[in-house]
Design a protein around this motif. Structure first.
Motif, mmCIF file in Angstrom:
data_model
loop_
_atom_site.group_PDB
_atom_site.id
_atom_site.type_symbol
_atom_site.label_atom_id
_atom_site.label_comp_id
_atom_site.label_asym_id
_atom_site.label_seq_id
_atom_site.Cartn_x
_atom_site.Cartn_y
_atom_site.Cartn_z
ATOM 1 N N GLU A 173 -11.871 -13.811 15.774
ATOM 2 C CA GLU A 173 -12.214 -13.598 17.188
ATOM 3 C C GLU A 173 -11.591 -14.682 18.058
ATOM 4 O O GLU A 173 -12.210 -15.702 18.357
ATOM 5 N N ALA A 178 -7.836 -10.367 21.068
ATOM 6 C CA ALA A 178 -8.764 -9.749 22.010
ATOM 7 C C ALA A 178 -8.488 -8.261 22.221
ATOM 8 O O ALA A 178 -9.421 -7.441 22.236
ATOM 9 N N LYS A 179 -7.218 -7.877 22.391
ATOM 10 C CA LYS A 179 -6.898 -6.468 22.632
ATOM 11 C C LYS A 179 -7.236 -5.605 21.417
ATOM 12 O O LYS A 179 -7.730 -4.490 21.553
ATOM 13 N N GLN A 182 -10.786 -4.440 21.077
ATOM 14 C CA GLN A 182 -11.217 -3.374 21.982
ATOM 15 C C GLN A 182 -10.840 -1.983 21.475
ATOM 16 O O GLN A 182 -11.267 -0.970 22.028
#
Length: 258
Positions: A173, A178-179, A182
């Motif tokens: 993490e 980050a992308k 998602q």
């Protein structure tokens, strides 16, 4: 190795794994010095620039003392199919991820050798240094290079009592991931194929880094810090699922029909 009072250069130290390493090194009694281009590092430096690294090591010595520890975490990600890859982007990934690591090793090793205190370096690689994922040709090639650079550096610097190892984080993490986090189903899939059942944190990786840095009889090794994620391939995972289906729910082996 006792880290108490030792100066530690942490490249990419203003965020993610680098920042977590700075925090844990400080808790371990070391004197961490973050090098980074962004955020709020102790020293702003582009590690791919030889002159900038030279200036950074001089400033580090003047302000904090001679470093004998190194965490080389600075890296640039880029996703592209090989046939579409922008050459400038490719060069930037290699400039930071390979030349930057070499220059950082060189700078810190020279001060440690002059001081005669020995040292411990941990280079941040990735699972992608041993796996082959689409769209990550530049990044994966760099991390494979980092793995072998650690081995060669361990051979060359061992006579100065400087150990060099690499850590290969799995899915972690951080802003870099980050992308991906998602993407629907991404986290669940990682959890399914990871024996320890979760995505890692920056603190998990920093803990691995500091423990490896302390380990006085380990050098030239690449350690995957990934909860076991690299132990499983999609092919093997599918085969295991098929075998479980072939076996009865009670674990008995299903017999073929006559």
């Amino acid at each position: 190795m006792d880290l108490q009072g030792r100066v530690a250069v942490v490249t990419g130290g203003a965020s993610g794994i680098g920042a977590a390493s700075v925090e844990l090194l400080r808790e371990s009694g070391a004197v961490p010095v973050s090098w980074d281009l962004g955020g709020s590092p102790d020293i702003h430096v582009d590690v791919s620039d030889a002159a900038a690294v030279g200036a950074a090591i001089t400033e580090t010595v003047e302000r904090f003392g001679r470093p004998s520890l190194l965490v080389a975490a600075a890296a640039v990600p880029h996703r592209s199919l090989i046939i579409d890859h922008d050459v400038e982007a490719w060069d930037r990934v290699f400039a930071v991820g390979m030349r930057g690591v070499m220059l950082s090793i060189q700078a810190v090793a020279r001060t440690a050798i002059e001081e005669g205190t020995g040292g411990s370096f941990v280079l941040i690689s990735s699972n992608n240094g041993i796996l082959a994922d689409r769209y990550l040709s530049a990044y994966s090639s760099v991390k494979a290079g980092v793995n072998h650079l650690a081995r060669v550096a361990a051979r060359e610097l061992g006579e100065h009592d400087i150990r060099v190892n690499a850590i290969g984080p799995g899915p972690t993490e951080t802003q870099m991931l980050a992308k991906n986090l998602q993407i629907p189903g991404y986290v669940e899939k990682i959890e399914q194929v990871t024996p320890l059942g979760r995505i890692g944190t920056s603190h998990d990786i920093a803990d691995s880094i500091v423990n490896l840095m302390r380990a006085g009889w380990i050098t030239g090794q690449v350690v995957q810090s990934d909860g076991g994620a690299s132990l499983t391939t999609p092919r093997g995972d599918s085969r295991s699922a098929g075998q479980a289906t072939a076996n009865g729910s009670d674990g008995s082996v299903a017999q073929p029909h006559a």
